[in-house]
Design an enzyme around this catalytic site. Sequence first.
Site, PDB file in Angstrom:
ATOM      1  N   HIS A  67     -16.789 -20.756  34.550  1.00 24.01           N
ATOM      2  CA  HIS A  67     -15.355 -20.831  34.229  1.00 24.01           C
ATOM      3  C   HIS A  67     -14.531 -20.296  35.402  1.00 24.01           C
ATOM      4  O   HIS A  67     -15.084 -19.853  36.411  1.00 24.01           O
ATOM      5  CB  HIS A  67     -15.031 -20.090  32.930  1.00 24.01           C
ATOM      6  CG  HIS A  67     -15.313 -18.614  32.947  1.00 24.01           C
ATOM      7  ND1 HIS A  67     -16.589 -18.096  32.935  1.00 24.01           N
ATOM      8  CD2 HIS A  67     -14.479 -17.538  32.969  1.00 24.01           C
ATOM      9  CE1 HIS A  67     -16.524 -16.775  32.931  1.00 24.01           C
ATOM     10  NE2 HIS A  67     -15.259 -16.409  32.966  1.00 24.01           N
ATOM     11  N   HIS A  69     -12.398 -17.711  35.909  1.00 31.09           N
ATOM     12  CA  HIS A  69     -12.040 -16.318  36.188  1.00 31.09           C
ATOM     13  C   HIS A  69     -12.584 -15.902  37.556  1.00 31.09           C
ATOM     14  O   HIS A  69     -13.677 -16.302  37.958  1.00 31.09           O
ATOM     15  CB  HIS A  69     -12.574 -15.390  35.101  1.00 31.09           C
ATOM     16  CG  HIS A  69     -11.696 -15.332  33.886  1.00 31.09           C
ATOM     17  ND1 HIS A  69     -12.129 -14.879  32.665  1.00 31.09           N
ATOM     18  CD2 HIS A  69     -10.395 -15.680  33.713  1.00 31.09           C
ATOM     19  CE1 HIS A  69     -11.138 -14.948  31.789  1.00 31.09           C
ATOM     20  NE2 HIS A  69     -10.080 -15.429  32.404  1.00 31.09           N
ATOM     21  N   ASP A  71     -13.879 -13.231  38.704  1.00 27.56           N
ATOM     22  CA  ASP A  71     -15.167 -12.541  38.791  1.00 27.56           C
ATOM     23  C   ASP A  71     -16.336 -13.508  38.607  1.00 27.56           C
ATOM     24  O   ASP A  71     -17.503 -13.095  38.663  1.00 27.56           O
ATOM     25  CB  ASP A  71     -15.242 -11.383  37.795  1.00 27.56           C
ATOM     26  CG  ASP A  71     -15.125 -11.822  36.351  1.00 27.56           C
ATOM     27  OD1 ASP A  71     -14.415 -12.812  36.090  1.00 27.56           O
ATOM     28  OD2 ASP A  71     -15.721 -11.173  35.466  1.00 27.56           O
ATOM     29  N   ASP A 177     -19.480 -16.142  30.413  1.00 32.19           N
ATOM     30  CA  ASP A 177     -18.772 -15.416  29.350  1.00 32.19           C
ATOM     31  C   ASP A 177     -18.556 -16.358  28.173  1.00 32.19           C
ATOM     32  O   ASP A 177     -18.233 -17.539  28.371  1.00 32.19           O
ATOM     33  CB  ASP A 177     -17.425 -14.905  29.852  1.00 32.19           C
ATOM     34  CG  ASP A 177     -17.582 -13.889  30.987  1.00 32.19           C
ATOM     35  OD1 ASP A 177     -18.712 -13.380  31.164  1.00 32.19           O
ATOM     36  OD2 ASP A 177     -16.592 -13.619  31.687  1.00 32.19           O
ATOM     37  N   GLU A 202     -24.296 -12.711  28.969  1.00 31.52           N
ATOM     38  CA  GLU A 202     -23.367 -11.613  29.241  1.00 31.52           C
ATOM     39  C   GLU A 202     -23.536 -10.541  28.173  1.00 31.52           C
ATOM     40  O   GLU A 202     -24.051 -10.801  27.076  1.00 31.52           O
ATOM     41  CB  GLU A 202     -21.923 -12.122  29.249  1.00 31.52           C
ATOM     42  CG  GLU A 202     -21.399 -12.579  27.891  1.00 31.52           C
ATOM     43  CD  GLU A 202     -20.034 -12.003  27.557  1.00 31.52           C
ATOM     44  OE1 GLU A 202     -19.869 -10.774  27.690  1.00 31.52           O
ATOM     45  OE2 GLU A 202     -19.150 -12.773  27.153  1.00 31.52           O
TER      46      GLU A 202
END
Length: 650
Positions: A67, A69, A71, A177, A202
């Site tokens: 995804h 994000h 991080d 995530d 995760e």
Amino acid sequence: MAIECLVLGAGQEVGKSCAVVNINGKKIMFDCGMHMGHHDHQRYPDFSRISKTRDFDHSLACIIITHFHLDHIGALPYFTEVCGYKGPIYMTYPTKALAPLMLEDYRKVMVDRRGEEEQFTSENIAECMKKVTAVDLKQTVQVDKDLQIRAYYAGHVLGAAMFYVKVGDASMVYTGDYNMTPDRHLGAAQIDRLHLDLLISESTYGKTTRDSKYAREREFLNAVHKCVSSGGKVLIPTFALGRAQELCILLEDYWERMSLKVPIYFSAGLTLQANMYYKVLINWTSQKVKDAYTTRNAFDFKHVCSFERSMINAPGPCVLFATPGMISGGFSLEVFKHWAPYEENLIVLPGYCLAGTIGNQLMSGKPKKVNVDRDTQVDVRCKIHQLSFSAHTDAKGIMDLVKFLSPKHVILMHGEKPNMIALQERIQSELGIPSYCPANNETVSVPSTHYVKADISDTLRRKAKYPNFKFSKTNAEGNSNTGLMAMPIDPLRVFDDRVTEGILCLDKSKKAKAVHQDEFLDMLGAKKHELQFAYCCQVRVGNLGNARNIQISRDTLPIIDKCVWLHLLIGKLAIELAEVNIQDCGEHIQVESVSIFVCLNDDCPYRMSETSINKSEAVYICCTWLAADEQLARKVISTLRTLELSTTEV
């Protein structure tokens, strides 16, 4: 073969997610993130561990991004444009659309506003995205002749996906995530029941089980309403995509119901642009949002408008969503400096904040002062309210996913060490699945499934098709006064064990093939040889004086008398050895694999000299067996030597 997972980021921490998995000889990089809490060499994964010669194209089969994000994707332009990786990259369509916005926003904040050294340029971001292949949910992509990947809906943020990877017989899932419960704008994670050697999950909230979502929403709305009713300003630091839209939908509905006129603002630019993508990518949102789309788009916010820097010190109450979410820099930090010193204001922290960020300091307990940098200290007199509106699943959700998929092994990433260890222990104790929580730059090796495709010979196939009937007779008790000719029909059990003995070997073309054992001997040019054992023992015979109708002579014992003794014997054995399969085969008895005969040969070489029983009061019984059946043979012989056959039962 083994699956090896090298953790380059998010090992016993949250930040710079990156794992390189070697599965059946194919190396795949999952995520390529940056750490928002570091501004030195620790910001990026140590890519030199992938290839000392930096020949990344030959080292990696592909990169998979879960995804947008930072991080999880923040280091990707650096890896492709600076480090030189030019191989395939896969992500979903929404991730490919939104990632450039996130990366460019980060670059502007770090370089244009904070004056840091530029890690990658706008041109680098654009060139990086050209290398990306977008995939749809449940679309099986054949990366090469051996490697295939498939994306599954993960919730969390728009376009987030779990990825299934299969190479040969080995398979795994990397979750990135995910969220196992739906919220107001996204659905819950969905995945097929797969046969997995490895699950990499995760574990951000590995020790947390959240309370009711509605209770948290009510608490959030009450805190915001109380602040603005008293004339205060509410700062909600959040990432531009995900929680911002979730909380905006919540506030929009509340503002409508309460007829509130207090303005709700988005920090200008990125968040408003992100809302446009939410409208376009409506099919990736929750079912509730999709169902309502025909009458109203949930992302057309009536009460939300753009916020400019000149409005920071404007009088009056308001609610402001500002990025980034952890107050690690950018506009949220700028607003924090201005609003934190005033008691009537409120800062709501709706999600996870990394160690080293201002948000984490505020979550750890309300400090009176915060050092923003070497030269700036901010007084914190405002109210701090922490609520978990995180889009990460909690401990129950992780356990549910692991139980559903039931992989052979679990590796935990993206969590703080105490949370990961607690979750690891739960997975092992409650589900019995070996699990690991490696630190950064550690490698975990787990065994993988390996199947061999083999042909089957015609002979073996034919033998397996034929019935393999076995008959078991037992003599009922209470037949002691029955004559031989009036013998009743014994209870009969019939077995059909379709078992044939095959041997797996390599044929002349070096292909695996299952053949019948006789064929295998022919292939070797050998003859079948079995080592057989035999033992001849006495069985006592009683009541001989009453047996006037039967001539018993060792030298002239007729065939029918052999059947008499065997018939008597099978009834006794059925009682003494009730747990084994006994078959009446006419002239011998088969006790599993041990054969029992009446022995008429006085010179039997297998007969042991026994003096405990008079020769005229005994019947000699021969037993034969193979070496592998030694234990059963001992049990049968021991039983025979304790029996007594009575002629009154004939």
